[in-house]
Design an enzyme around this catalytic site. Structure first.
Site, PDB file in Angstrom:
ATOM      1  N   CYS A  73       0.835  -1.182   0.171  1.00 50.04           N
ATOM      2  CA  CYS A  73       0.027  -0.025  -0.069  1.00 50.04           C
ATOM      3  C   CYS A  73       0.800   1.245   0.001  1.00 50.04           C
ATOM      4  CB  CYS A  73      -0.688   0.011   1.236  1.00 50.04           C
ATOM      5  SG  CYS A  73      -1.925   1.337   1.593  1.00 50.04           S
ATOM      6  N   CYS A 184      -0.422   3.615  -6.579  1.00 53.03           N
ATOM      7  CA  CYS A 184      -1.306   3.161  -5.631  1.00 53.03           C
ATOM      8  C   CYS A 184      -1.671   1.994  -5.940  1.00 53.03           C
ATOM      9  CB  CYS A 184      -2.571   3.888  -5.375  1.00 53.03           C
ATOM     10  SG  CYS A 184      -3.947   3.211  -4.463  1.00 53.03           S
TER      11      CYS A 184
HETATM   12  N1  DGL Z   1      -4.010   0.370  -1.859  1.00 53.29           N
HETATM   13  C1  DGL Z   1      -3.415   1.981  -1.292  1.00 53.29           C
HETATM   14  C2  DGL Z   1      -2.344   2.268  -1.965  1.00 53.29           C
HETATM   15  O1  DGL Z   1      -1.523   1.911  -2.669  1.00 53.29           O
HETATM   16  C3  DGL Z   1      -4.643   2.532  -0.448  1.00 53.29           C
HETATM   17  C4  DGL Z   1      -5.448   3.102  -1.201  1.00 53.29           C
HETATM   18  C5  DGL Z   1      -6.434   3.650  -0.210  1.00 53.29           C
HETATM   19  O2  DGL Z   1      -7.019   2.978   0.809  1.00 53.29           O
HETATM   20  O3  DGL Z   1      -6.779   4.789  -0.065  1.00 53.29           O
HETATM   21  O4  DGL Z   1      -2.172   3.758  -1.674  1.00 53.29           O
END
Ligand code: DGL
Length: 260
Positions: A73, A184
């Site tokens: 993440c 993301c």
């Molecule tokens: N998958 C996430 C990232 O890489 C988080 C996205 C989120 O929960 O806003 O930033």
């Protein structure tokens, strides 16, 4: 040799785009995936809160015996990676690097677009990376508002996704970007939509997850942590949300598993 699982953590389904690269590269490794789900999206939450959530998640994976943790993440990495590495110092922890470096090396137009959450883009990690690699490059950053929600609702290939993504991709292309970085881990699920919109403009989409899997492989080798070559991998899914969400994680993982 070490047959304990690798822990993979995300706010939700997005980390599965890293999970699938781990499956591809390290087919004998057991993977324990924690998709928070209850607190997703993280993207606009205060940094301290994300740090707290990341600590809870990584603490759970450590308690369940993981030998290495992947913070799959970008938002949690930006908010908490230094804290996590200090707190769980005996464990290798891999975070998401914003893939600004390869994009800056490959750009011919001199303009690189970065799509990420608000909290990733205003973080110190992104500022540092952009300053280091983007000196002679213009970096156009846009927060992908609504992107995570689309993916969480299984709507990544829908007209709604197209309508949400199109203005941002068109703005980046209009400003001359020939590289679009997916900053993301949810966004690779939108790749087909992004590619459709960018078609014919000579744009390269940059997804850092294969590089993250290679970094995991390196650390496993350095720490003699690889599973036995004939190990039968165990693939498990946990969440802070409910059983329905856990089953959703599992279904989505099965749908993207390159070995199925
Ligand atoms: N998958 C996430 C990232 O890489 C988080 C996205 C989120 O929960 O806003 O930033």
């Amino acid at each position: 040799m070490n047959d304990s699982p690798i822990g993979v953590y995300d706010s939700g389904l997005g980390g599965l785009t890293v999970w699938r690269e781990l499956r591809r590269l390290l087919p004998h490794e057991s993977l324990l995936f924690l998709g928070d789900g209850k607190n997703c999206p993280y993207g606009a939450r205060p940094r301290e809160e994300i740090c707290y959530l990341a600590d809870e998640a990584v603490g759970r994976l450590v308690a369940l015996g993981c030998k290495l943790i992947v913070v799959a993440c970008n938002t949690a990495t930006a908010a908490a990676i230094d804290f996590l590495r200090a707190k769980y110092a005996s464990l290798p922890i891999v975070g998401m690097e914003p893939a600004v470096k390869p994009a800056c090396l490959h750009t011919r137009s001199g303009v690189v677009g970065v799509l990420a959450t608000e909290r990733s883009l205003d973080g110190e990690l992104f500022r540092r990376t952009a300053a280091r690699y983007g000196r002679d490059v213009e970096i156009v950053t846009l927060p992908g508002r609504g992107f995570v929600e689309l993916v969480e609702s299984d709507l990544e290939d829908s007209p709604a996704a197209e309508a949400c993504v199109r203005p941002l991709v068109e703005e980046m292309i209009g400003r001359g970007a020939d590289q679009i970085v997916l900053g993301c881990t949810h966004y690779p699920f939108l790749r087909a939509t992004i590619e459709r919109i960018a078609a014919g403009h000579g744009v390269e989409i940059v997804d850092p997850s294969p590089a993250v899997a290679r970094r995991v492989e390196q650390l496993l080798d350095q720490g003699a942590l690889r599973a036995a070559p004939d190990a039968e991998p165990v693939l498990e899914f946990i969440t802070f949300a409910d059983e329905d969400y856990r089953l959703k994680l599992k279904r989505k993982a099965e749908a993207v598993d390159p070995l199925r």
